[in-house]
Scaffold this motif. Structure first.
Motif: not given
Length: 277
Positions: A268-271, A265-266, A244
């Motif tokens: 979001k992936e990492l919350d 989007n990254l 990442q």
């Protein structure tokens, strides 16, 4: 609403006094331009910093001292805070190549303005001290207030924690000086709370820059494109996997829409998406 109308009145008064050609007979063109800068940029702002100055003064001052004249001076002080905010906004928009502010084109993008916007910002900043001299030169808080404005502006120019030290600390410290409630130990305690509030404010601002609705905020997002050291970016880099991190480094600071979407989007992936809701 009453406080808003008060500070709105002082804004109009301030514009007239700063652009009075009888005061500056050899600077008619510059005065007219300063009036245009102020009238274009100030009216649509939230006035949160100026209104905070007035509200804090009313809360801190002894009731017997809350005369109409003293309240008017608090509104003048709030107007000066808003002028500092305008100075920051104009310079920040140029530095970030922003396109809109408060639903309008950024000042430097207005026809006939361009990079002279930077000089306009300097005129606005100088106007703060002219207003302070006119209204506070014989006031007990004049010297500490001028010093406080100078220190804040130096800090802003150096780019150190813009919103952390300015958004909350300046209005409240000004009110403390006006009300003769300024005490070094009290300031230490207050500053601790205000810096926490400023940090929260900055986190919200960084989050909204990435995920906020431009039509609601009145400006377009640029933190990702500009490669800003935002709260989201710092938090993300503390949590990314090696893969990442490569994705982040390859796309952060790029102006194309695909890279911007990859970074979002990254996050979001990492919350990170739900942190400030």
């Amino acid at each position: 609403m009453y406080q808003f109308s008060e500070i709105f009145y002082e804004r109009k008064q301030g514009v007239r006094e700063l652009t009075n050609n009888r005061q500056y007979p050899d600077m008619e063109v510059s005065c007219k331009r300063l009036a245009k800068v102020l009238e274009y940029n100030v009216p649509l702002g939230k006035k949160s910093r100026g209104l905070t100055t007035v509200a804090c003064y009313k809360a801190l001052e002894d009731p017997e001292n809350l005369t109409s004249e003293n309240i008017r001076l608090a509104n003048v002080m709030g107007w000066c805070v808003e002028m500092v905010q305008l100075f920051c906004v104009i310079v920040d928009d140029v530095a970030d190549s922003s396109t809109t502010r408060r639903g309008l084109p950024c000042w430097y993008l207005v026809e006939g303005v361009g990079m002279t916007a930077l000089n306009d910002a300097c005129m606005v900043r100088s106007g703060v001290y002219l207003i302070l001299k006119k209204y506070f030169s014989n006031h007990h808080c004049y010297i500490p207030v001028v010093t406080l404005f100078m220190n804040i502006i130096v800090t802003l120019n150096m780019g150190q924690a813009l919103d952390l030290t300015y958004t909350f600390e300046l209005p409240i410290l000004l009110a403390m000086h006006m009300a003769k409630k300024y005490d070094p130990e009290m300031v230490k305690q207050v500053s601790t709370v205000l810096l926490s509030m400023g940090r929260y404010f900055q986190i919200q601002d960084d989050y909204l820059d990435c995920f906020g609705n431009p039509s609601v905020m009145g400006k377009n997002s640029t933190d990702i494109q500009d490669g800003k050291c935002s709260w989201l970016a710092v938090e993300a880099l503390q949590r990314v996997s090696p893969k990442q991190r490569v994705t982040f480094e390859q796309n952060y600071g790029r102006t194309n829409s695909e890279s911007v979407m990859i970074i979002r989007n990254l996050y979001k992936e990492l919350d990170r998406y739900a942190v400030c809701i």
